[in-house]
Write a protein that holds these residues in place. Structure first.
Motif, PDB file in Angstrom:
ATOM      1  N   LEU A   1     -15.222  29.950 -15.590  1.00 18.76           N
ATOM      2  CA  LEU A   1     -16.261  30.384 -14.950  1.00 18.76           C
ATOM      3  C   LEU A   1     -16.690  29.937 -13.684  1.00 18.76           C
ATOM      4  CD1 LEU A   1     -18.291  31.778 -17.596  1.00 18.76           C
ATOM      5  CD2 LEU A   1     -17.710  32.918 -15.753  1.00 18.76           C
ATOM      6  N   SER A   2     -16.399  28.277 -14.008  1.00 20.23           N
ATOM      7  CA  SER A   2     -16.603  27.769 -13.111  1.00 20.23           C
ATOM      8  C   SER A   2     -16.302  27.889 -11.000  1.00 20.23           C
ATOM      9  CB  SER A   2     -16.413  25.848 -13.215  1.00 20.23           C
ATOM     10  OG  SER A   2     -14.842  25.887 -13.571  1.00 20.23           O
TER      11      SER A   2
ATOM     12  N   LEU B   1     -14.556  25.377   0.143  1.00 16.37           N
ATOM     13  CA  LEU B   1     -15.337  25.431  -1.040  1.00 16.37           C
ATOM     14  C   LEU B   1     -14.914  24.431  -2.178  1.00 16.37           C
ATOM     15  CD1 LEU B   1     -17.985  28.140  -2.484  1.00 16.37           C
ATOM     16  CD2 LEU B   1     -18.574  26.652  -1.408  1.00 16.37           C
ATOM     17  N   ASP B   2     -13.648  24.343  -1.928  1.00 22.92           N
ATOM     18  CA  ASP B   2     -12.506  23.221  -2.877  1.00 22.92           C
ATOM     19  C   ASP B   2     -12.912  21.917  -2.004  1.00 22.92           C
ATOM     20  OD1 ASP B   2     -12.832  24.923  -5.274  1.00 22.92           O
ATOM     21  OD2 ASP B   2     -10.882  25.183  -4.764  1.00 22.92           O
ATOM     22  N   ARG B   3     -12.619  22.158  -0.401  1.00 21.70           N
ATOM     23  CA  ARG B   3     -12.214  20.682   0.046  1.00 21.70           C
ATOM     24  C   ARG B   3     -13.543  20.361   0.462  1.00 21.70           C
ATOM     25  NH1 ARG B   3      -8.598  24.091   2.693  1.00 21.70           N
ATOM     26  NH2 ARG B   3     -10.164  25.563   4.100  1.00 21.70           N
TER      27      ARG B   3
ATOM     28  N   LEU C   1     -19.586  20.924 -10.138  1.00 19.49           N
ATOM     29  CA  LEU C   1     -19.879  20.457  -8.570  1.00 19.49           C
ATOM     30  C   LEU C   1     -19.901  22.030  -7.503  1.00 19.49           C
ATOM     31  CD1 LEU C   1     -20.819  19.180  -5.783  1.00 19.49           C
ATOM     32  CD2 LEU C   1     -18.242  17.863  -6.095  1.00 19.49           C
ATOM     33  N   ARG C   2     -18.054  22.111  -8.969  1.00 16.87           N
ATOM     34  CA  ARG C   2     -18.235  23.839  -8.268  1.00 16.87           C
ATOM     35  C   ARG C   2     -18.899  24.927  -8.422  1.00 16.87           C
ATOM     36  NH1 ARG C   2     -13.327  22.070 -10.801  1.00 16.87           N
ATOM     37  NH2 ARG C   2     -13.405  23.063 -12.607  1.00 16.87           N
TER      38      ARG C   2
ATOM     39  N   ARG D   1     -22.990  28.977  -6.654  1.00 20.40           N
ATOM     40  CA  ARG D   1     -24.049  29.248  -6.830  1.00 20.40           C
ATOM     41  C   ARG D   1     -25.052  28.718  -5.574  1.00 20.40           C
ATOM     42  NH1 ARG D   1     -28.175  26.297  -8.819  1.00 20.40           N
ATOM     43  NH2 ARG D   1     -27.034  25.487 -10.483  1.00 20.40           N
ATOM     44  N   LEU D   2     -25.050  28.376  -4.561  1.00 19.25           N
ATOM     45  CA  LEU D   2     -25.651  27.648  -3.725  1.00 19.25           C
ATOM     46  C   LEU D   2     -25.431  29.081  -2.462  1.00 19.25           C
ATOM     47  CD1 LEU D   2     -26.012  23.923  -2.724  1.00 19.25           C
ATOM     48  CD2 LEU D   2     -27.962  26.065  -4.179  1.00 19.25           C
ATOM     49  N   MET D   3     -23.881  29.347  -2.935  1.00 20.90           N
ATOM     50  CA  MET D   3     -23.336  30.104  -1.966  1.00 20.90           C
ATOM     51  C   MET D   3     -23.351  29.981  -0.346  1.00 20.90           C
ATOM     52  SD  MET D   3     -23.555  34.469  -3.084  1.00 20.90           S
ATOM     53  CE  MET D   3     -22.116  34.689  -2.186  1.00 20.90           C
TER      54      MET D   3
END
Lengths: 271, 271
Positions: free
Chosen positions: B147-148, B201-203, B230-231, B236-238
């Motif tokens: 889910l993360s 996002l991962d970067r 953090l992920r 969530r912040l999009m």
């Protein structure tokens, strides 16, 4: 979701199902969405026994009624709805697509004055007028003869290349639609709790601006424009209070580390 | 129904599915509703081979991509939506019920200017930004770690007594909802602005983690837990693509500055 009393008034009828796994899947979908009453018409005897005695079969499968004909199965139903796809077929009945049918069934079940009876009463054969949803066999769906007992045909819109749905999946999709809570026009509510207030966001913005300055990320001349952009960004991202604490913790730590390091050579280009 | 170009932009991801029949059923529901792109994460090898080689398996099953991790499977997706029920679980992600999620997905797919690519192009790995629908294994659904990688969790409202849906049926119900023609007019859509994909996002997460390490904000022992947090936070912040570039620019600059400064005294307490 429908209330138990509303689900009481809906009967799922499977006509000559072949695959025990599909019968089990139909029953499972019924249990998922809170429907209790299953009727099986002219099942293949061994397959039916296998489905019924499967490990983990829900009670409603064991309590299912078995009929020889569809006419008997739907005898006391006031609204009988067949299901199927429209390939080749041009039935004489009215055709509803599933979203429209779901809307109508939900509004019928909402009508007062026709409450469902308790399961015990149903089991004794004294049933209230009810709605039947009829599913044909895996092989060929409902025949024209089956359809002649139906007030209307519900069609699940599918691709022309692969119109025919698996029986258990068709039951799941229909019951989902019937029991769905229609989406309301308003957007999902943002959690009011734990949102930081404007002043808290401003403190984070200030910290980020200090960091930018400390690493020469922005020139002084650009600061006011960047400040507005940063404010807008933080409000758009809508961090929660807890997020804010963590992010501020990181930036405070970055600033501390920078303050305790020797300054780097001047006039470096920004990466 | 969605157009083929709209379906093109949706990817169905099954995480560690166990039962070959369920994999087949998921693929069949995809074919029914016109979806083409199936990804399987960490399948049980023999079950996967069995599903893939089943008689009558649709082409999309044979063309499915297999990944070792969910991160790789959703790397180029801009909106990653997990699915599940809410029994026991209280996820940190936003929760949408399926009717609401369907509404939003349909409105995203309606946006002009982002047409889907043809399957051939997709197969070559040149893919448009897309939406992933992620389904967990039959045994326990999606884990907190799975889910993360998700922006939000889609919940199918079911009975408390039997909340857990069969995998193939859950896929069918979700795809029905996404491709349904709404009975009522659509509310205004979510902002169409360009969303970063999962890999971007991962970067950013990696860059922030490097910074945390550089300023001793987190101990090594805590890193994996912090990574997931953090992920989750970033999804969530999009942030939009443009935000991402600015934030990454700041963190790159911070890292550069720290690398060109003399190290601070050791063992300082974190502010």
């Amino acid at each position: 979701m429908l209330t138990p009393a509303q689900c009481e008034r809906v009967e799922i009828v499977l006509v000559s199902p072949r695959n025990p796994l599909n019968i089990g899947a139909a029953a499972r979908a019924m249990a998922n969405f809170g429907f209790q009453h299953l009727s099986i018409v002219a099942p293949f005897a061994t397959n039916w026994m296998e489905a019924k005695s499967a490990v983990g079969a829900p009670d409603l499968l064991r309590d299912a009624r078995v009929y020889e004909t569809l006419a008997e199965a739907v005898a006391d139903c006031t609204l009988v709805l067949g299901t199927g796809s429209l390939d080749r077929r041009r039935p004489v009945q009215s055709i509803f697509d599933l979203p429209k049918a779901g809307e109508q069934i939900r509004s019928i079940l909402k009508e007062p004055g026709a409450p469902g009876l308790a399961s015990e009463t149903w089991a004794q054969g004294k049933r209230q007028p009810r709605i039947a949803l009829v599913f044909g066999s895996e092989k060929h769906g409902l025949t024209s003869d089956d359809l002649s007992w139906c007030h209307a045909l519900i069609v699940i819109e599918t691709c022309e290349a692969q119109p025919s749905m698996n029986l258990g999946q068709a039951v799941a999709v229909c019951l989902y639609e019937i029991s769905r809570t229609p989406a309301t026009p308003e957007p999902p509510s943002l959690e009011p709790a734990r949102q930081p207030d404007s002043a808290q966001l401003d403190r984070l913005a200030e910290l980020i601006e200090q960091t930018m300055e400390a690493v020469n990320y922005t020139t002084r001349g650009m600061r006011s424009a960047n400040g507005a952009a940063l404010r807008i960004l933080l409000r758009r991202l809508m961090p929660k209070e807890a997020d804010l604490r963590r992010i501020m913790g990181l930036f405070r730590r970055i600033l501390w580390q920078l303050a305790h390091s020797s300054p780097p050579p001047k006039d470096q280009t920004v990466l």
